[in-house]
Design an enzyme around this catalytic site. Structure first.
Site, short mmCIF file in Angstrom:
data_model
loop_
_atom_site.label_atom_id
_atom_site.label_comp_id
_atom_site.label_asym_id
_atom_site.label_seq_id
_atom_site.Cartn_x
_atom_site.Cartn_y
_atom_site.Cartn_z
N HIS A 117 0.74 -1.22 0.06
CA HIS A 117 -0.14 0.01 0.06
C HIS A 117 0.93 1.37 0.01
O HIS A 117 0.51 2.32 0.30
CB HIS A 117 -0.89 -0.10 1.18
N CYS A 125 4.29 13.38 -6.88
CA CYS A 125 3.48 14.59 -7.63
C CYS A 125 2.61 13.92 -8.50
O CYS A 125 2.49 12.55 -8.86
CB CYS A 125 4.77 15.10 -8.72
N CYS A 128 3.81 14.98 -12.36
CA CYS A 128 5.33 14.66 -13.27
C CYS A 128 5.56 13.24 -12.20
O CYS A 128 4.88 12.77 -11.19
CB CYS A 128 6.09 15.76 -13.09
N GLY A 185 -1.46 -9.58 12.35
CA GLY A 185 -2.18 -8.20 12.81
C GLY A 185 -2.84 -7.75 11.80
O GLY A 185 -2.62 -6.28 11.40
N THR A 186 -3.73 -8.44 11.15
CA THR A 186 -4.67 -7.83 9.91
C THR A 186 -5.82 -8.41 10.08
O THR A 186 -6.25 -9.43 10.33
CB THR A 186 -3.88 -8.04 8.63
N SER A 187 -6.90 -7.38 9.90
CA SER A 187 -8.33 -7.81 9.85
C SER A 187 -8.73 -8.74 8.75
O SER A 187 -9.63 -9.48 8.67
CB SER A 187 -9.19 -6.84 9.99
N ASN A 211 -2.78 -12.70 16.16
CA ASN A 211 -3.84 -11.65 16.21
C ASN A 211 -4.49 -11.71 17.63
O ASN A 211 -4.39 -12.74 18.22
CB ASN A 211 -4.88 -11.89 15.17
N VAL A 212 -4.68 -10.64 18.09
CA VAL A 212 -5.43 -10.44 19.50
C VAL A 212 -6.80 -11.00 19.48
O VAL A 212 -7.23 -11.24 20.51
CB VAL A 212 -5.18 -9.01 19.94
#
Ligand code: APR
Length: 246
Positions: A117, A125, A128, A185-187, A211-212
């Site tokens: 990401h 820019c 350019c 640590g990802t949903s 994960n938690v």
């Protein structure tokens, strides 16, 4: 399967990759997106993290990103980031594929990091090819390109935008070879990143999740280790060391 058995799997796998999300940086003080105090609970993503929002109100979007950048530039890697860097230095983890834009894996010492990401530490820019790595948030907002004068934007992927093709192709290539993926640590609700564990599983690879709490990927995980990344990952590394030094 507890940490000891996960460590045995990791020590014996041939090609281990990791997929990380905002949860690994939570212990560095960087807010996640969908947790109880997540960013998307306080702000509307469609107002701040879309090309349309930026076109409509670049100053508002830049105020939000300047706030996020101020947190990221102060943040330090935590034991979870360092544990993955150590697994790489042991020759066990091949690469970290991250959805995070905070650059903390690299600061922790990871050498192979695929940023699906983009990076909030970089601007580009809107007109350019100018790009710049920042060391602090811009003072003037919205910042303008020193080369052509057009608006600069954070070099991150907004909702509705394609992922950088080189990053995505590298992630697919890595996961196509992986016999295990450590999902941290990802949903697991944002595609196409969340499809990567399924790709590993599709050719018989093992999916290990840290994960938690359960996520949208827990159903595809062979192992779910509940806990904070900064606590669980170092414990896994300590156990892996027992196996690889025997
Ligand atoms: N240790 C491990 N997991 C944690 C921790 C922790 N200390 N703290 C929170 N988590 C978990 C939460 O339970 C949740 O499953 O991290 C996950 C964070 O989920 P999200 O906030 O949705 O973040 P992420 O999955 O990275 O979001 C993916 O969405 O908004 C977009 O581009 C943005 O990259 C982001 C993408």
């Amino acid at each position: 399967m507890d940490i000891l058995r996960v460590a045995r799997v990791i020590a014996s796998c041939r090609f281990l990759v990791a997929l990380t999300g905002a949860g690994i940086s939570a212990d560095s003080g960087i807010p996640t997106f969908r947790g109880d105090d997540g960013l998307w609970k306080r702000f509307r993503p469609e107002e701040l993290a879309t090309p349309e929002a930026f076109t409509r109100n670049p100053t508002l979007v830049w105020e939000w990103y300047r706030w996020r950048m101020s947190i990221v530039f102060r943040a330090k890697p935590n034991d979870g980031h360092r544990a993955l860097a150590e697994l790489e230095s042991m020759g066990i983890l091949r690469c970290v594929i991250t959805q995070n834009v905070d650059g903390l894996h690299q600061l922790a010492g990871s050498r192979c990091v695929v940023e699906l990401h983009g990076s909030i530490r970089r601007v580009r820019c809107t007109s350019c090819s100018y790009r710049e790595e920042l060391v602090e948030p811009p003072t003037e907002i919205p910042p303008r390109c020193p080369r052509c004068g057009a608006l600069l934007r954070p070099d991150v992927v907004w909702f509705g935008e394609p992922l950088p093709s080189d990053a995505w192709n590298k992630a697919v290539e890595l996961c196509s070879k992986a016999d295990a993926i450590l999902v941290v640590g990802t949903s697991g609700v944002v595609m196409p990143a969340a499809s990567l564990p399924y790709l590993v599983k599709s050719h018989g690879g093992i999916v290990i999740e840290v994960n938690v709490k359960p996520s949208a990927l827990t159903s595809v995980a062979d192992v779910f280790l509940q806990g904070r990344a900064a606590e669980v990952l170092p414990k896994i590394v300590e156990e892996v060391k027992r196996f690889v030094t025997k």
